[in-house]
Design a protein around this motif. Structure first.
Motif, mmCIF file in Angstrom:
data_model
loop_
_atom_site.group_PDB
_atom_site.id
_atom_site.type_symbol
_atom_site.label_atom_id
_atom_site.label_comp_id
_atom_site.label_asym_id
_atom_site.label_seq_id
_atom_site.Cartn_x
_atom_site.Cartn_y
_atom_site.Cartn_z
ATOM 1 N N ASP A 1 0.818 -1.214 0.000
ATOM 2 C CA ASP A 1 0.000 0.000 0.000
ATOM 3 C C ASP A 1 0.852 1.265 0.000
ATOM 4 O OD1 ASP A 1 -2.513 1.156 -0.182
ATOM 5 O OD2 ASP A 1 -2.698 1.396 1.983
ATOM 6 N N LEU A 2 1.972 1.210 -0.729
ATOM 7 C CA LEU A 2 2.828 2.390 -0.844
ATOM 8 C C LEU A 2 2.355 3.255 -2.013
ATOM 9 C CD1 LEU A 2 6.469 1.032 -0.343
ATOM 10 C CD2 LEU A 2 5.033 2.242 1.301
ATOM 11 N N THR A 3 2.594 4.543 -1.905
ATOM 12 C CA THR A 3 2.326 5.456 -3.012
ATOM 13 C C THR A 3 3.422 5.277 -4.057
ATOM 14 O OG1 THR A 3 3.662 7.216 -2.047
ATOM 15 C CG2 THR A 3 1.312 7.160 -1.432
ATOM 16 N N TYR A 4 3.240 5.880 -5.221
ATOM 17 C CA TYR A 4 4.282 5.835 -6.245
ATOM 18 C C TYR A 4 5.591 6.404 -5.693
ATOM 19 C CZ TYR A 4 0.929 4.788 -10.019
ATOM 20 O OH TYR A 4 0.013 4.202 -10.838
ATOM 21 N N GLU A 5 5.476 7.511 -4.953
ATOM 22 C CA GLU A 5 6.662 8.133 -4.377
ATOM 23 C C GLU A 5 7.317 7.204 -3.366
ATOM 24 O OE1 GLU A 5 3.631 9.582 -4.572
ATOM 25 O OE2 GLU A 5 3.998 11.195 -6.007
ATOM 26 N N GLY A 6 6.502 6.522 -2.562
ATOM 27 C CA GLY A 6 7.024 5.578 -1.587
ATOM 28 C C GLY A 6 7.743 4.413 -2.249
ATOM 29 N N ILE A 7 7.192 3.928 -3.349
ATOM 30 C CA ILE A 7 7.830 2.834 -4.088
ATOM 31 C C ILE A 7 9.152 3.307 -4.666
ATOM 32 C CG2 ILE A 7 7.627 1.287 -6.076
ATOM 33 C CD1 ILE A 7 4.537 1.401 -5.587
ATOM 34 N N ALA A 8 9.171 4.519 -5.203
ATOM 35 C CA ALA A 8 10.415 5.065 -5.760
ATOM 36 C C ALA A 8 11.487 5.136 -4.683
ATOM 37 C CB ALA A 8 10.156 6.453 -6.359
ATOM 38 N N THR A 9 11.113 5.569 -3.494
ATOM 39 C CA THR A 9 12.062 5.629 -2.387
ATOM 40 C C THR A 9 12.503 4.229 -1.983
ATOM 41 O OG1 THR A 9 11.063 7.670 -1.566
ATOM 42 C CG2 THR A 9 12.383 6.401 -0.004
ATOM 43 N N ALA A 10 11.545 3.309 -1.866
ATOM 44 C CA ALA A 10 11.855 1.942 -1.442
ATOM 45 C C ALA A 10 12.793 1.245 -2.413
ATOM 46 C CB ALA A 10 10.569 1.131 -1.302
ATOM 47 N N MET A 11 12.609 1.485 -3.707
ATOM 48 C CA MET A 11 13.402 0.785 -4.712
ATOM 49 C C MET A 11 14.607 1.591 -5.179
ATOM 50 S SD MET A 11 10.454 -1.144 -6.899
ATOM 51 C CE MET A 11 11.428 -2.615 -7.260
ATOM 52 N N VAL B 1 14.638 4.270 -7.172
ATOM 53 C CA VAL B 1 14.528 4.590 -8.598
ATOM 54 C C VAL B 1 13.704 5.870 -8.758
ATOM 55 C CG1 VAL B 1 14.709 2.175 -9.336
ATOM 56 C CG2 VAL B 1 12.447 3.161 -8.904
ATOM 57 N N PRO B 2 13.794 6.518 -9.926
ATOM 58 C CA PRO B 2 12.974 7.714 -10.160
ATOM 59 C C PRO B 2 11.486 7.374 -10.225
ATOM 60 C CG PRO B 2 14.762 7.557 -11.772
ATOM 61 C CD PRO B 2 14.734 6.266 -11.020
ATOM 62 N N LEU B 3 10.663 8.379 -9.967
ATOM 63 C CA LEU B 3 9.209 8.219 -9.990
ATOM 64 C C LEU B 3 8.725 7.718 -11.346
ATOM 65 C CD1 LEU B 3 6.575 8.595 -8.409
ATOM 66 C CD2 LEU B 3 6.560 10.974 -9.156
ATOM 67 N N GLY B 4 9.308 8.226 -12.428
ATOM 68 C CA GLY B 4 8.911 7.796 -13.768
ATOM 69 C C GLY B 4 9.160 6.314 -13.994
ATOM 70 N N THR B 5 10.205 5.780 -13.399
ATOM 71 C CA THR B 5 10.503 4.349 -13.522
ATOM 72 C C THR B 5 9.419 3.528 -12.834
ATOM 73 O OG1 THR B 5 12.866 4.828 -13.589
ATOM 74 C CG2 THR B 5 12.237 2.576 -13.038
ATOM 75 N N VAL B 6 8.961 3.997 -11.677
ATOM 76 C CA VAL B 6 7.872 3.307 -10.974
ATOM 77 C C VAL B 6 6.629 3.291 -11.853
ATOM 78 C CG1 VAL B 6 6.302 3.419 -8.991
ATOM 79 C CG2 VAL B 6 8.751 3.833 -8.675
ATOM 80 N N ARG B 7 6.304 4.433 -12.435
ATOM 81 C CA ARG B 7 5.121 4.502 -13.305
ATOM 82 C C ARG B 7 5.240 3.543 -14.484
ATOM 83 N NH1 ARG B 7 5.009 10.751 -12.472
ATOM 84 N NH2 ARG B 7 3.365 10.904 -10.928
ATOM 85 N N SER B 8 6.425 3.501 -15.099
ATOM 86 C CA SER B 8 6.647 2.596 -16.237
ATOM 87 C C SER B 8 6.496 1.142 -15.824
ATOM 88 C CB SER B 8 8.047 2.800 -16.821
ATOM 89 O OG SER B 8 8.188 4.088 -17.336
ATOM 90 N N ARG B 9 7.100 0.787 -14.692
ATOM 91 C CA ARG B 9 7.034 -0.606 -14.231
ATOM 92 C C ARG B 9 5.610 -1.020 -13.880
ATOM 93 N NH1 ARG B 9 12.400 -0.725 -10.324
ATOM 94 N NH2 ARG B 9 13.933 -0.642 -12.014
ATOM 95 N N LEU B 10 4.875 -0.124 -13.191
ATOM 96 C CA LEU B 10 3.487 -0.446 -12.852
ATOM 97 C C LEU B 10 2.630 -0.559 -14.108
ATOM 98 C CD1 LEU B 10 2.765 1.625 -9.623
ATOM 99 C CD2 LEU B 10 2.752 -0.852 -9.870
ATOM 100 N N ASN B 11 2.845 0.320 -15.052
ATOM 101 C CA ASN B 11 2.101 0.266 -16.303
ATOM 102 C C ASN B 11 2.375 -1.051 -17.023
ATOM 103 O OD1 ASN B 11 0.410 1.363 -18.381
ATOM 104 N ND2 ASN B 11 2.257 1.736 -19.570
ATOM 105 N N ARG B 12 3.652 -1.432 -17.098
ATOM 106 C CA ARG B 12 4.033 -2.682 -17.759
ATOM 107 C C ARG B 12 3.426 -3.887 -17.032
ATOM 108 N NH1 ARG B 12 9.300 -1.469 -18.510
ATOM 109 N NH2 ARG B 12 9.848 -2.273 -16.457
#
Length: 198
Positions: A144-154, A156-167
């Motif tokens: 239940d992390l936000t995109y920003e939280g996932i970026a911090t956890a991993m 990686v940049p926020l855009g990378t999180v968006r790309s990975r989730l989209n994929r």
């Protein structure tokens, strides 16, 4: 109530204060680890997460009030070690759901059979998904992390999180849509009547 950064700041001078961080977040780290690698690994991952956090206490950015992304990042790295167990669990879940759907007699309702088939399909798709996309999706869905939280956890940049989730979402949609089409084709390759809604 103290923020996580307050607790970490105090922990640097008074190690006993670190217990507050554990008390506050251990259960969510445990649940996440259990969903990812099973109960047998969750205790170890949770303990290791807080051990690593303790060892890296000086590196924590005190400008961040919420330590959950940091802790989930540590847990995700530790879970990579348990990847084989995760793959085995997803494979077992897929087989168990398939067996349940196949061995089911008339005493189960159609919705339960559909749910078992969907579970098998989703488990199989997750198992075959690229590990980095699966980790991103599970941090979003289970932690239940936000995109920003996932970026911090991993890390990686926020855009990378968006790309990975989209994929990951496209992979799930694509796989589930293909299976739906396979189920609706008749012996002549033509689409049968639309599946009935339960």
């Amino acid at each position: 109530m103290s923020t996580d950064s307050d607790i970490i700041r105090r922990s640097r001078d008074s190690p006993s204060a670190f217990g507050e961080l554990y008390d506050k977040h251990a259960s969510i780290i445990y649940r996440y680890a259990a969903r990812r690698a099973g109960d047998f690994a969750a205790d170890d991952v949770t303990s290791e997460t807080f051990l690593v956090a303790w060892e890296q206490l000086e590196t924590y950015d005190l400008d961040r009030d919420d330590a959950r992304p940091w802790l989930f990042g540590i847990a995700t790295n530790l879970l990579r070690r348990h990847h084989r167990a995760e793959a085995k669990m997803l494979k077992s879940a897929g087989k168990a759901a398939s067996r349940e759907a196949l061995s089911d007699d008339s005493d189960r309702i159609a919705a339960q059979v559909d749910a078992a088939a969907a579970t098998a399909s989703i488990a199989s798709t997750l198992k075959n998904m690229a590990a980095i996309d699966r980790e991103t999706l599970l941090l979003y869905a289970w932690a239940d992390l936000t995109y920003e939280g996932i970026a911090t956890a991993m890390g990686v940049p926020l855009g990378t999180v968006r790309s990975r989730l989209n994929r990951a979402r496209q992979t799930l949609r694509s796989q589930l849509s293909l299976e739906e089409l396979d189920e609706t084709e008749n012996d002549h390759g033509r689409l049968a009547a639309a599946p009935r809604n339960a």
